[in-house]
Scaffold this motif. Structure first.
Motif, mmCIF file in Angstrom:
data_model
loop_
_atom_site.group_PDB
_atom_site.id
_atom_site.type_symbol
_atom_site.label_atom_id
_atom_site.label_comp_id
_atom_site.label_asym_id
_atom_site.label_seq_id
_atom_site.Cartn_x
_atom_site.Cartn_y
_atom_site.Cartn_z
ATOM 1 N N ILE A 265 -7.689 3.140 -11.342
ATOM 2 C CA ILE A 265 -8.461 2.742 -10.404
ATOM 3 C C ILE A 265 -8.860 4.196 -9.624
ATOM 4 C CG2 ILE A 265 -6.444 2.748 -8.880
ATOM 5 C CD1 ILE A 265 -7.925 0.505 -7.232
ATOM 6 N N ASP A 266 -9.929 4.324 -9.130
ATOM 7 C CA ASP A 266 -10.236 5.462 -8.322
ATOM 8 C C ASP A 266 -9.713 5.461 -6.963
ATOM 9 O OD1 ASP A 266 -11.303 7.416 -6.725
ATOM 10 O OD2 ASP A 266 -13.583 6.929 -7.087
ATOM 11 N N ARG A 267 -8.629 5.766 -6.530
ATOM 12 C CA ARG A 267 -7.823 5.779 -5.534
ATOM 13 C C ARG A 267 -8.677 6.419 -4.299
ATOM 14 N NH1 ARG A 267 -2.781 3.675 -5.973
ATOM 15 N NH2 ARG A 267 -2.232 4.455 -3.807
ATOM 16 N N VAL A 268 -9.354 7.242 -4.292
ATOM 17 C CA VAL A 268 -10.055 7.963 -3.460
ATOM 18 C C VAL A 268 -11.164 6.797 -2.717
ATOM 19 C CG1 VAL A 268 -11.674 9.680 -2.502
ATOM 20 C CG2 VAL A 268 -9.839 10.242 -4.108
ATOM 21 N N ALA A 269 -11.855 6.131 -3.538
ATOM 22 C CA ALA A 269 -12.768 5.105 -3.107
ATOM 23 C C ALA A 269 -12.036 3.778 -2.614
ATOM 24 C CB ALA A 269 -13.429 4.753 -4.545
ATOM 25 N N ALA A 270 -10.865 3.430 -3.221
ATOM 26 C CA ALA A 270 -9.983 2.195 -2.573
ATOM 27 C C ALA A 270 -9.518 2.670 -1.500
ATOM 28 C CB ALA A 270 -8.785 1.960 -3.880
ATOM 29 N N LEU A 271 -8.824 3.783 -1.129
ATOM 30 C CA LEU A 271 -8.566 4.368 0.136
ATOM 31 C C LEU A 271 -9.568 4.067 1.102
ATOM 32 C CD1 LEU A 271 -6.013 7.187 -0.645
ATOM 33 C CD2 LEU A 271 -5.651 5.000 0.580
ATOM 34 N N ALA A 272 -10.808 4.677 0.880
ATOM 35 C CA ALA A 272 -11.902 4.888 1.661
ATOM 36 C C ALA A 272 -12.369 3.177 2.303
ATOM 37 C CB ALA A 272 -12.945 5.387 1.211
ATOM 38 N N ALA A 273 -11.992 2.321 1.058
ATOM 39 C CA ALA A 273 -12.447 0.937 1.560
ATOM 40 C C ALA A 273 -11.450 0.198 2.268
ATOM 41 C CB ALA A 273 -12.803 0.125 0.295
ATOM 42 N N LEU A 274 -10.135 0.518 2.176
ATOM 43 C CA LEU A 274 -8.884 -0.548 2.503
ATOM 44 C C LEU A 274 -8.086 0.211 3.632
ATOM 45 C CD1 LEU A 274 -7.936 -1.713 -0.984
ATOM 46 C CD2 LEU A 274 -9.451 -2.906 0.648
ATOM 47 N N ARG A 275 -7.858 1.642 3.589
ATOM 48 C CA ARG A 275 -6.824 2.054 4.549
ATOM 49 C C ARG A 275 -7.535 1.883 6.246
ATOM 50 N NH1 ARG A 275 -6.202 8.506 3.986
ATOM 51 N NH2 ARG A 275 -4.582 7.862 2.917
ATOM 52 N N GLY A 276 -6.534 1.350 6.718
ATOM 53 C CA GLY A 276 -6.595 1.112 8.140
ATOM 54 C C GLY A 276 -7.527 -0.026 8.287
ATOM 55 N N LYS A 277 -7.646 -0.975 7.364
ATOM 56 C CA LYS A 277 -8.388 -2.220 7.494
ATOM 57 C C LYS A 277 -7.698 -3.290 7.751
ATOM 58 C CE LYS A 277 -12.373 0.348 7.073
ATOM 59 N NZ LYS A 277 -13.220 0.763 8.058
ATOM 60 N N ARG A 278 -8.246 -4.382 8.046
ATOM 61 C CA ARG A 278 -7.719 -5.750 7.954
ATOM 62 C C ARG A 278 -7.949 -6.431 6.889
ATOM 63 N NH1 ARG A 278 -8.873 -5.114 13.347
ATOM 64 N NH2 ARG A 278 -10.686 -6.374 13.281
ATOM 65 N N VAL A 279 -7.188 -6.786 5.630
ATOM 66 C CA VAL A 279 -7.738 -7.168 4.800
ATOM 67 C C VAL A 279 -7.237 -8.822 4.499
ATOM 68 C CG1 VAL A 279 -7.569 -7.137 2.022
ATOM 69 C CG2 VAL A 279 -7.610 -5.001 3.566
ATOM 70 N N LEU A 280 -8.062 -9.666 4.231
ATOM 71 C CA LEU A 280 -7.579 -11.278 4.105
ATOM 72 C C LEU A 280 -7.983 -11.636 2.488
ATOM 73 C CD1 LEU A 280 -8.042 -14.125 6.247
ATOM 74 C CD2 LEU A 280 -8.844 -14.238 3.832
ATOM 75 N N ILE A 281 -6.723 -12.254 1.825
ATOM 76 C CA ILE A 281 -6.952 -12.711 0.374
ATOM 77 C C ILE A 281 -6.730 -14.165 0.407
ATOM 78 C CG2 ILE A 281 -5.934 -12.437 -1.855
ATOM 79 C CD1 ILE A 281 -5.025 -9.623 -1.029
ATOM 80 N N THR A 282 -7.785 -14.837 -0.124
ATOM 81 C CA THR A 282 -7.630 -16.114 -0.066
ATOM 82 C C THR A 282 -7.011 -16.478 -1.650
ATOM 83 O OG1 THR A 282 -9.899 -16.660 -1.498
ATOM 84 C CG2 THR A 282 -9.550 -16.475 1.252
ATOM 85 N N GLY A 283 -6.400 -17.593 -1.672
ATOM 86 C CA GLY A 283 -5.635 -17.842 -3.083
ATOM 87 C C GLY A 283 -4.606 -16.732 -3.302
ATOM 88 N N ALA A 284 -3.907 -16.419 -2.168
ATOM 89 C CA ALA A 284 -2.933 -15.157 -2.270
ATOM 90 C C ALA A 284 -1.789 -15.529 -3.118
ATOM 91 C CB ALA A 284 -2.600 -14.838 -0.854
#
Length: 646
Positions: A265-284
């Motif tokens: 995974i491109d961790r830089v891109a993933a961090l930009a999208a997820l760091r400090g965000k509220r993330v919700l996963i259905t079917g968790a």
């Protein structure tokens, strides 16, 4: 130096430690170049370090009590550093031996090494050279007799290792040298070659150790496996498997089983999208949803909301995250996403920035009998979650889709196709980035073939396969979830919403996968269904003392296709900045009248009339049921073939 001279200290080649000791002779089989000399048989040997007494009257430890033999070093060929007094042209040594108790053609025992075993390396020249350099840095490593090259071009050595031949000559080289293990190192794009080599090693009873190229791991084209990519072999018939089973007390590496090198995974891109965000996963609590949760938790979200309607599944993933990430703010939400009003309420309370929608019905035969449930969960559940995400101003929405949405012949596939159409066609007022991520079968997930086969093996067999011709695309749970996160981080280039397609490599025959699975557990597989295709005639596994496990062909189930596709013929797969993710473009499809589609299917989503539900589905997915079970795979792209396909 002449006969009897000792090698001065400190002149050992960098890669030399990986080979056999100079005073231990390993005979080369007759197809490799050897020649008699007036003093005996000339043989190629490797060097790990010159033991005291080389070139003098010094018997081997294994020859205790035997008459000493004089060895004469006629040509030192070591790939050592400059000034070492060695020849850098290649990395083996040729010796003459006095064959007092020896006849030409005799194969001596494998050399004694730091780990007490003898191995060969199998791979391309570049991969073998890279691995040799890394092994040199190890404090202790196996004794490498030489290498077998997939791209052999006539060279005699690679990084100091004698070239024993091509990888296709594995059986004859093993017969001559009797090694017990092989290090397989091939580029990621050579998945089919790696799979074939590992199959041949299993057939010969040789332990295969697949070593990814570090250069590819660093470049993001490979990834290590996780515990979710391994399963523990089941006890067979109440015991731990046959004596000598290669998996006794170990786990089965799923990536190795399918011969696939996972993408990273491109961790830089993933961090930009997820760091400090509220993330919700259905079917968790499901296979993909729970792995998404474990991955997302490593990217420093502000809060992770786990939405799941199964109480036990929700409890388990919440418990795991609490133990692994005690600092992470979590919300365990026991909720069914098909309840639209309650879903909107939960989203207003949690206000997620990023939504991964993994909740769905996935079992094909079961949904054939319950089409209204599939419509309700897969279509209207998606509508409920997407609308709620739009309502609260979420930044990203990612639908987990499937290759069964392409030319669907099943209710499950048709309802996932409708979910994709809704994600692409919905016109919202916000700038939320929407995408669907399409991929094939996931190894090791709940209800998939491996847990079923493991249970069948635990009962003594047989294991079941529907049809000998059936193929599927496979990847591990961890890789699939990793690339879903990667695709979500890249979403935003299409105002209609994008459809990403994961690089699944080449499809795998299920019967071949079953054979590998049985062999890796230490058994000999046998096809027992009469009337199998000609290519399987006489395929009864290898002879020997391995107990046999039957593979029974049971017939194609309702809704199943022999072959899946990742895209329609009219869809073009284009490259993205990540080699494991493609994006659909130029689909040429007409926009769907979503209001009419929702009204039509909404009228039957609670219906108990199966025929009525199927009729409504067919109006919006005309190809439903049109693909005959005997159809062959069709081209999925008009653009360039993915570079990573095997």
């Amino acid at each position: 130096m002449g006969c009897g001279d000792r090698q001065p200290p400190g002149t050992i080649a960098r890669g030399g430690r990986m080979l056999a000791r100079a005073n231990e002779i390993v005979a080369i089989p007759s197809q490799f170049p050897t020649q008699k000399t007036p003093r005996g048989l000339r043989r190629r040997v490797g060097v790990t370090g010159l033991a005291p007494g080389v070139g003098s009257e010094s018997p081997r430890a294994s020859d205790a009590g035997a008459k000493p033999r004089k060895s004469c070093r006629t040509h030192a060929l070591l790939s050592g550093p400059r000034g070492s007094g060695t020849d850098k042209r290649c990395g083996y040594q040729e010796v003459c031996t006095m064959p007092e108790a020896e006849t030409p053609g005799r194969t001596n025992p494998p050399p004694e090494t730091g780990t007490g075993e003898a191995v060969v390396v199998i791979g391309t020249s570049a991969a073998v050279s890279e691995l040799a350099g890394h092994m040199h840095a190890l404090a202790s490593s196996p004794g490498v007799l030489g290498c077998l090259l997939e791209d052999h071009r006539g060279e005699h050595t690679v990084a100091g290792l004698p070239v024993l031949g091509r990888s296709g000559e594995l059986a004859s080289v093993h017969e001559a040298l009797g090694f017990t293990a092989a290090l397989v190192t091939l580029p990621a794009e050579a998945r089919s070659v790696s799979r074939a080599v590992c199959d041949e090693l299993a057939r010969l009873g040789i332990e295969a150790r697949v070593v990814p190229m570090v250069s590819e791991l660093v470049a993001g084209r490979g990834a290590t496996t996780t515990t979710s990519d391994r399963i523990t072999p089941m006890p067979v018939g109440g015991v731990a498997g046959p004596h000598g089973s290669p998996l006794a007390g170990s786990t089965l590496d799923l990536a190795a089983l399918i011969g696939r090198e996972p993408y990273g995974i491109d961790r830089v891109a993933a961090l930009a999208a997820l760091r400090g965000k509220r993330v919700l996963i259905t079917g968790a609590g499901g296979s993909i949803g729970s792995e998404l949760a474990r991955i997302v938790a490593t990217f420093e979200p502000e809060m992770l909301a786990l939405m799941e309607r199964s109480e036990n599944a929700l409890f388990e993933i919440d418990r795991q995250l609490a133990r692994r990430h005690p600092e992470l703010a979590r919300k365990a939400v026991l909720h069914d996403v098909v309840d639209e009003r309650a879903t909107a309420h939960q989203f207003e309370r949690l206000r997620p920035h990023v939504v991964f929608h993994a909740a769905a019905h996935k079992h094909v035969p079961l949904m054939e009998d319950h089409p209204a449930h599939a419509v309700m969960n897969n279509l209207f559940g998606t509508r409920s979650v997407l609308d709620a995400a739009e309502l609260v101003g979420a930044e990203r929405f990612v639908l987990v889709s499937t290759d069964k949405a392409v030319r669907p012949s099943s209710v499950m596939g048709a309802t996932k196709r409708l979910a994709e159409l809704y994600v692409r066609g919905r016109r919202g007022s916000s700038r939320m980035r929407r995408c669907a991520v399409r991929f094939g079968n996931v190894l090791g997930s709940a209800g998939s073939v491996l847990p079923i086969w493991s249970a069948q093996l635990s009962e003594g067999g047989p294991i079941t396969v529907t049809d000998a011709r059936m193929t599927r695309y496979f990847m591990t749970i961890h890789e699939a979830a990793t690339l879903v996160v990667q695709a979500g981080a890249m979403a935003g280039g299409d105002r209609r919403g994008e459809v990403f397609v994961l690089d699944m490599g080449e499809p795998v025959r299920i019967v071949d996968l079953a054979e590998r699975f049985v062999r890796l557990h230490g058994f000999a597989p046998r096809i027992v269904e009469a009337g199998a295709s000609n290519e399987l005639a006489g395929w009864i596994g290898e002879p020997g003392d391995r107990p046999r496990i039957d593979i029974t062909l049971t017939g194609v189930r309702p809704g199943e296709k022999l072959h899946e596709a990742l895209a329609y013929e009219a869809e073009t797969l284009s490259r993205t900045r990540h080699p494991g993710v493609r994006v659909l473009s130029d689909t040429g499809e007409r926009e769907t009248d979503l209001a009419s589609m929702i009204a039509d299917l909404g009228a039957v989503r609670r219906s108990t009339d199966r025929a009525k539900v199927l009729a409504a589905l067919t109006r919006w997915v005309p190809e439903l049921g049109a693909a005959p079970a005997s159809e062959e795979p069709k081209p999925t792209t008009r653009g360039p073939k993915p570079a990573t396909a095997a």
